[in-house]
Design a protein around this motif. Structure first.
Motif, mmCIF file in Angstrom:
data_model
loop_
_atom_site.group_PDB
_atom_site.id
_atom_site.type_symbol
_atom_site.label_atom_id
_atom_site.label_comp_id
_atom_site.label_asym_id
_atom_site.label_seq_id
_atom_site.Cartn_x
_atom_site.Cartn_y
_atom_site.Cartn_z
ATOM 1 N N GLY A 2 0.812 -1.205 0.000
ATOM 2 C CA GLY A 2 0.000 0.000 0.000
ATOM 3 C C GLY A 2 0.848 1.258 0.000
ATOM 4 O O GLY A 2 0.548 2.233 -0.691
ATOM 5 N N GLN A 3 1.932 1.220 0.767
ATOM 6 C CA GLN A 3 2.839 2.354 0.804
ATOM 7 C C GLN A 3 3.534 2.542 -0.544
ATOM 8 O O GLN A 3 3.693 3.664 -1.034
ATOM 9 C CB GLN A 3 3.883 2.165 1.906
ATOM 10 N N VAL A 4 3.927 1.423 -1.157
ATOM 11 C CA VAL A 4 4.563 1.484 -2.474
ATOM 12 C C VAL A 4 3.621 2.114 -3.495
ATOM 13 O O VAL A 4 4.018 2.965 -4.294
ATOM 14 C CB VAL A 4 4.988 0.076 -2.935
ATOM 15 N N ALA A 5 2.356 1.702 -3.474
ATOM 16 C CA ALA A 5 1.372 2.240 -4.414
ATOM 17 C C ALA A 5 1.244 3.752 -4.277
ATOM 18 O O ALA A 5 1.187 4.488 -5.272
ATOM 19 C CB ALA A 5 0.019 1.571 -4.198
ATOM 20 N N ALA A 6 1.197 4.231 -3.032
ATOM 21 C CA ALA A 6 1.079 5.674 -2.800
ATOM 22 C C ALA A 6 2.315 6.416 -3.303
ATOM 23 O O ALA A 6 2.210 7.486 -3.922
ATOM 24 C CB ALA A 6 0.872 5.945 -1.317
ATOM 25 N N LEU A 7 3.487 5.850 -3.062
ATOM 26 C CA LEU A 7 4.734 6.504 -3.475
ATOM 27 C C LEU A 7 4.865 6.590 -4.992
ATOM 28 O O LEU A 7 5.270 7.622 -5.529
ATOM 29 C CB LEU A 7 5.936 5.769 -2.885
ATOM 30 N N VAL A 8 4.514 5.504 -5.685
ATOM 31 C CA VAL A 8 4.659 5.535 -7.147
ATOM 32 C C VAL A 8 3.659 6.504 -7.770
ATOM 33 O O VAL A 8 3.964 7.171 -8.770
ATOM 34 C CB VAL A 8 4.529 4.129 -7.780
ATOM 35 N N LEU A 9 2.461 6.605 -7.187
ATOM 36 C CA LEU A 9 1.485 7.563 -7.710
ATOM 37 C C LEU A 9 1.977 8.992 -7.491
ATOM 38 O O LEU A 9 1.884 9.837 -8.396
ATOM 39 C CB LEU A 9 0.126 7.356 -7.038
ATOM 40 N N ALA A 10 2.520 9.258 -6.308
ATOM 41 C CA ALA A 10 3.059 10.593 -6.016
ATOM 42 C C ALA A 10 4.204 10.936 -6.952
ATOM 43 O O ALA A 10 4.304 12.060 -7.457
ATOM 44 C CB ALA A 10 3.512 10.675 -4.564
ATOM 45 N N ASP A 11 5.077 9.952 -7.214
ATOM 46 C CA ASP A 11 6.200 10.179 -8.124
ATOM 47 C C ASP A 11 5.715 10.440 -9.546
ATOM 48 O O ASP A 11 6.280 11.270 -10.266
ATOM 49 C CB ASP A 11 7.146 8.972 -8.117
ATOM 50 N N ARG A 12 4.675 9.715 -9.958
ATOM 51 C CA ARG A 12 4.163 9.872 -11.324
ATOM 52 C C ARG A 12 3.560 11.262 -11.519
ATOM 53 O O ARG A 12 3.720 11.883 -12.577
ATOM 54 C CB ARG A 12 3.093 8.811 -11.613
ATOM 55 N N ILE A 13 2.879 11.748 -10.503
ATOM 56 C CA ILE A 13 2.260 13.070 -10.595
ATOM 57 C C ILE A 13 3.299 14.175 -10.461
ATOM 58 O O ILE A 13 3.300 15.145 -11.212
ATOM 59 C CB ILE A 13 1.182 13.233 -9.504
ATOM 60 N N GLY A 14 4.211 14.015 -9.507
ATOM 61 C CA GLY A 14 5.236 15.028 -9.273
ATOM 62 C C GLY A 14 4.628 16.371 -8.912
ATOM 63 O O GLY A 14 3.675 16.448 -8.144
ATOM 64 N N ASP A 15 5.172 17.434 -9.491
ATOM 65 C CA ASP A 15 4.691 18.789 -9.208
ATOM 66 C C ASP A 15 3.674 19.272 -10.237
ATOM 67 O O ASP A 15 3.258 20.430 -10.197
ATOM 68 C CB ASP A 15 5.864 19.774 -9.189
ATOM 69 N N ALA A 16 3.296 18.409 -11.149
ATOM 70 C CA ALA A 16 2.405 18.820 -12.243
ATOM 71 C C ALA A 16 0.974 19.064 -11.762
ATOM 72 O O ALA A 16 0.525 18.463 -10.783
ATOM 73 C CB ALA A 16 2.404 17.749 -13.336
ATOM 74 N N ASN A 17 0.296 19.935 -12.451
ATOM 75 C CA ASN A 17 -1.144 20.078 -12.250
ATOM 76 C C ASN A 17 -1.832 18.913 -12.951
ATOM 77 O O ASN A 17 -1.446 18.546 -14.065
ATOM 78 C CB ASN A 17 -1.662 21.386 -12.852
ATOM 79 N N ILE A 18 -2.822 18.338 -12.310
ATOM 80 C CA ILE A 18 -3.583 17.274 -12.941
ATOM 81 C C ILE A 18 -5.047 17.696 -13.024
ATOM 82 O O ILE A 18 -5.477 18.626 -12.352
ATOM 83 C CB ILE A 18 -3.462 15.930 -12.195
ATOM 84 N N SER A 19 -5.788 17.005 -13.879
ATOM 85 C CA SER A 19 -7.202 17.309 -14.080
ATOM 86 C C SER A 19 -8.035 16.071 -13.781
ATOM 87 O O SER A 19 -7.754 14.989 -14.310
ATOM 88 C CB SER A 19 -7.448 17.761 -15.525
ATOM 89 N N CYS A 20 -9.028 16.205 -12.905
ATOM 90 C CA CYS A 20 -9.877 15.081 -12.508
ATOM 91 C C CYS A 20 -11.319 15.332 -12.940
ATOM 92 O O CYS A 20 -11.906 16.355 -12.593
ATOM 93 C CB CYS A 20 -9.810 14.868 -10.997
#
Length: 232
Positions: free
Chosen positions: A65-83
């Motif tokens: 679970g921790q790994v999943a959260a970390l990889v998602l955070a890394d993938r997003i980085g500082d970018a703005n995302i749209s939901c």
């Protein structure tokens, strides 16, 4: 009559369509994030819980679970995302498909094997999961309990798996929640450390309320509660 009906459809259509939620995201776990105070549950996927353990290809346990959260955070980085909102779940979270540019982040999490297709609610990512499983990516490289099964087993033993989900957020106005963006993390040694937005470890810090970790609205609040600033 037809013209009146057409006019009614044109008038009602845009009003029913929810506006995208856009901004920098703070990742709570592998399928939940926060943008400007709005809690968002990623549509159609289910990631392991923060305390969930899985086994890798060698049979060694790890905090999937921790790994999943970390990889998602890394993938997003500082970018703005749209939901793009699809629904609202029973915990008051906005269920949405989130994108970084043209990339569907929900699909990416499943394709990398860090989340499963949540078939109870959607079949949108079943095909993506089949490919990840065949390639033995992420979770599929070893063995694991489906997140929903893990939660069910914990509840059967009287263990609350998502304590913060059992009640609505204490603050309901976006400006107040947006201001409470300081992450109070607890290290493996038990050190209470807070991370300010924009600092080096901020995006990597994952908050698990079940362990006593929390968000703060100001540095004074964090210090008064016994947390210290992160070094570096």
């Amino acid at each position: 009559m037809r013209q009146a009906l057409a006019a009614l459809i044109l008038l009602s259509g845009p009003a029913l369509a929810a506006e995208p939620i856009v901004g920098r995201a703070s990742v709570t776990d592998g399928d939940t994030l926060v943008i400007r105070g709005t809690r968002i549950r990623l549509h159609g996927i289910d990631a392991p819980e923060s305390r969930q353990l899985c086994q890798d290809a060698a049979g060694k346990s790890y905090r999937c679970g921790q790994v999943a959260a970390l990889v998602l955070a890394d993938r997003i980085g500082d970018a703005n995302i749209s939901c793009e909102p699809r629904d609202t779940d029973r915990y008051g979270r906005t269920v949405a498909v989130c994108r970084k540019g043209d990339e569907d982040l929900n699909a990416w999490m499943v394709s990398e094997g860090h989340a499963t297709a949540y078939q109870r609610y959607s079949r949108d990512y079943v095909g993506v999961e089949i490919t990840a499983r065949a390639l033995k990516r992420g979770l599929w490289a070893g063995t694991f309990d489906p997140p929903s099964d893990w939660r069910r087993a914990k509840r059967a033993r009287g263990v609350e798996t998502r304590p913060e989900m059992g009640k609505p957020p204490e603050a309901t106005t976006a400006p107040v929640q947006a201001a409470c963006a300081i992450k109070g993390n607890i290290s493996r040694k038990g050190d209470k450390i807070y991370h300010l937005p924009g600092t080096r470890e901020y995006d990597r810090a994952v908050i698990d309320p079940s362990t006593g970790e929390r968000m703060f609205c100001s540095e004074d609040d964090a210090k008064a509660a016994g947390w210290r600033a992160a070094r570096g």
